[in-house]
Design a protein around this motif. Structure first.
Motif, PDB file in Angstrom:
ATOM      1  N   ARG A   9      26.084  23.043  53.607  1.00  0.00           N
ATOM      2  CA  ARG A   9      25.641  22.782  54.989  1.00  0.00           C
ATOM      3  C   ARG A   9      26.783  23.046  55.974  1.00  0.00           C
ATOM      4  NH1 ARG A   9      23.682  23.896  58.539  1.00  0.00           N
ATOM      5  NH2 ARG A   9      22.813  22.661  60.232  1.00  0.00           N
ATOM      6  N   GLU A  37      23.026  16.055  56.457  1.00  0.00           N
ATOM      7  CA  GLU A  37      23.108  16.753  57.746  1.00  0.00           C
ATOM      8  C   GLU A  37      24.062  15.994  58.689  1.00  0.00           C
ATOM      9  OE1 GLU A  37      21.890  19.635  58.679  1.00  0.00           O
ATOM     10  OE2 GLU A  37      22.688  19.406  60.728  1.00  0.00           O
ATOM     11  N   LYS A  75      25.651  20.195  48.330  1.00  0.00           N
ATOM     12  CA  LYS A  75      24.777  20.336  49.504  1.00  0.00           C
ATOM     13  C   LYS A  75      25.575  20.179  50.797  1.00  0.00           C
ATOM     14  CE  LYS A  75      20.247  19.084  47.726  1.00  0.00           C
ATOM     15  NZ  LYS A  75      19.141  18.127  47.713  1.00  0.00           N
ATOM     16  N   ASP A 119      18.631  14.241  52.640  1.00  0.00           N
ATOM     17  CA  ASP A 119      18.807  15.426  53.481  1.00  0.00           C
ATOM     18  C   ASP A 119      19.346  15.068  54.861  1.00  0.00           C
ATOM     19  OD1 ASP A 119      18.062  17.109  51.501  1.00  0.00           O
ATOM     20  OD2 ASP A 119      15.974  17.332  52.147  1.00  0.00           O
TER      21      ASP A 119
END
Lengths: 429, 129
Positions: A422, A68, A418, A64
């Motif tokens: 994001r 990011e 993902k 994660d």
């Protein structure tokens, strides 16, 4: 547990007859694969978790946090390049295109430094090709031009050409003739019926001479062309004309020397000439197991096979300008996402020097040369081993890769989805 | 002494390509195959170190004698060593001259660098797996 008919994720042959023995989350034995495929399947040299560079130190991080940070790097970039894509499955390649469009970046695959010039030639004069199954069952003459299958595609000869029994070629070693054209005597040349050793850079001239002979103008060919005698050229031309079905497989000796796409165009035009006498096809020996897939996926989605620039808000393609080597050597790129590739090992020195100056995010299962220049590496699983996905064989046949072990590592599609989500979220979309 | 450098795949290179920090990969990609007559002219024997250079840079490789190589040319397996001396010019095609770079070769005794040392030299930070 023994799993049969597993597809090999190494080269463009995508051999689909491997017998693999697995024990829990490990592959312990592989049968039928070549040395290259076998070492890929049983290799355990994976990166265990995402890593990030903190100044001159490396530290572990989470998926994660890594996603990011990767999203922030891409959001901050003015001229991002998304490069690699040939050793991942089609589903991930598709997400790569969506991400490139979203951030106005350039998406390019290893095609750029492989058969890019072959595609330029095909765009000019077409591609008289066929499947490898057709070659195996019908071809009685094989030409390997500037390619060395024994080292680069070790099972190509045994599955499809020199040693493969086919429907109309029952006794391959007797019924099939093999010609190798190269600048050095490779092991592939040693098993050929005829070896044309040409001087470096002489491909274009030799191809032209053969075209003239096939057209009935042997009289205009000098006694020697780039180290090859006219006598041998006439013999080879006669072998080609006498064949019922001929297949030319060409390698990077045509695309990486002077002439590049024009060499390939000349080879395709020789194939055209030979089709006035008999049936002949020509195909590139694609390297990475899904490099052909990257061209397919990019073309469906953008209209172009590689080197696609979204900075204008539309897909723009101009090899020589929008290709990754040119962008890096101009020092234009200010962030790079590398997926399933190793540019630090395979790009010219000055391009690697530029990559070392900018933030590079790498999605790749193995520590490699690019690891040392990246800011962030996120390991994904490998299609055909611990991920499932679609790949395209070198002849354009799509093949489904199965997941044969479960390692719990996310696949490239999941990681990229993902990352894409994001980036969209951060842009308020 | 001037040579034309060719690069390409070999089985040992492909076999170790997923383990680029291994001694096997370094050994597989840091060799320079030369015709025996050219080795004699250079005054070197099998296993000698040579400095291969051109305007893009220089790299130390291990010379290996091979009669399959044309005189006046060398063959280096593709990888970070060969690419250390490949120019990025693509002649508007996107493709550098990976198989046709002119290089100068001199006998030398500098040790062969590891892959991580090579990349560090270009600005990287070594990651030890």
């Amino acid at each position: 547990m023994l799993i049969k008919d597993v597809v090999c994720p190494f080269c463009g042959c995508l051999c689909d007859d491997l017998d693999v023995e697995v024990e829990g989350d490990r592959i312990i034995r592989v049968d039928n694969a070549c040395t290259l495929g076998s070492s890929t399947m049983v290799g355990d040299h994976r990166l265990k978790n995402p890593i990030r560079r903190n100044g001159t130190r490396w530290e572990d991080t989470t998926y994660d946090a890594a996603i990011e940070e990767a999203a922030q790097i891409l959001l901050d970039a003015d001229r991002p390049v998304l490069y690699g894509w040939s050793s991942t499955h089609g589903e991930a390649q598709s997400l790569g295109v969506h991400l490139a469009e979203l951030i106005g970046g350039v998406i390019d695959s290893t095609t750029s430094v492989c058969h890019g010039p072959s595609i330029l030639a095909i765009q000019e004069v077409g591609h008289p090709g066929c499947t490898l199954g057709q070659v195996k069952n019908r071809a009685d003459l094989i030409i390997y031009w500037a390619s060395n299958p024994i080292d680069a595609h070790p099972r190509h000869m045994s599955r499809y050409t020199t040693y493969a029994t086919g429907f109309f070629v029952q006794d391959a070693q007797h019924d099939r003739k093999v010609i190798v054209v190269d600048t050095r005597r490779t092991q592939s040349a040693d098993v050929a019926d005829e070896f044309l050793k040409i001087k470096p850079g002489g491909d274009y001239a030799v191809l032209l001479a053969l075209r003239a002979i096939v057209r009935g103008r042997a009289d205009v060919v000098p006694a020697e062309v780039a180290g090859v005698s006219r006598v041998q050229l006439i013999r080879v031309a006669e072998m080609c004309k006498a064949a019922k079905f001929g297949a030319i497989f060409f390698g990077l000796g045509l695309t990486m020397t002077a002439g590049k796409n024009k060499n390939v165009r000349n080879a395709i035009e020789l194939t055209d000439e030979l089709n006035r006498h008999t049936k002949f096809i020509i195909s590139p020996m694609r390297g990475h197991w899904n490099v052909y897939g990257s061209n397919e996926v990019f073309t469906w989605m953008t209209g172009y096979p590689y080197a696609i620039d979204f900075s204008r808000g539309i897909a723009f393609y101009n090899p020589g300008e929008t290709t990754v080597i040119d962008i890096l050597s101009r020092g234009e790129c200010d962030a790079c996402l590398v997926v399933a590739s190793d540019p630090a090992a395979h790009f010219p020195r000055s391009c690697v020097e530029h990559l070392a100056k900018i933030p590079v995010i790498q999605i790749d299962p193995h520590p490699n040369a690019t690891t040392h220049i990246c800011r962030l590496q996120i390991p994904g699983s490998v299609a055909g081993i611990d991920a499932a996905g679609t790949a395209y064989r070198m002849d354009g046949v799509p093949i489904r890769m199965k997941s044969i072990i479960n390692t719990g590592i996310p696949n490239d599609t999941e990681i990229l989805q993902k990352l894409y989500n994001r980036v969209r979220e951060a842009r308020g979309e | 002494m001037k040579f034309l450098m060719n690069t390409g795949r070999t089985v040992p290179q492909g076999e170790s390509v997923e383990r680029k920090d291994s001694p096997e990969y370094e050994k597989a990609t840091s060799v320079c195959m030369i015709h025996p007559v050219d080795m004699m002219v250079l005054g070197i024997e099998d296993g000698a170190r040579v400095c291969v250079k051109n305007k893009s840079g220089e790299v130390v490789l291990v010379a290996v004698s091979s009669e399959a190589i044309e005189q006046g040319t060398i063959f280096v397996p593709l990888g970070p060593y060969a690419n250390h001396i490949i120019d990025s010019e693509t002649h508007c095609t996107g493709m550098p001259d990976f198989k046709s770079m002119t290089v100068d070769i001199e006998p030398g005794d500098t040790p062969v660098m590891t892959v991580s040392e090579l990349i560090e030299k270009l600005g990287g930070v070594r990651y030890a797996h």
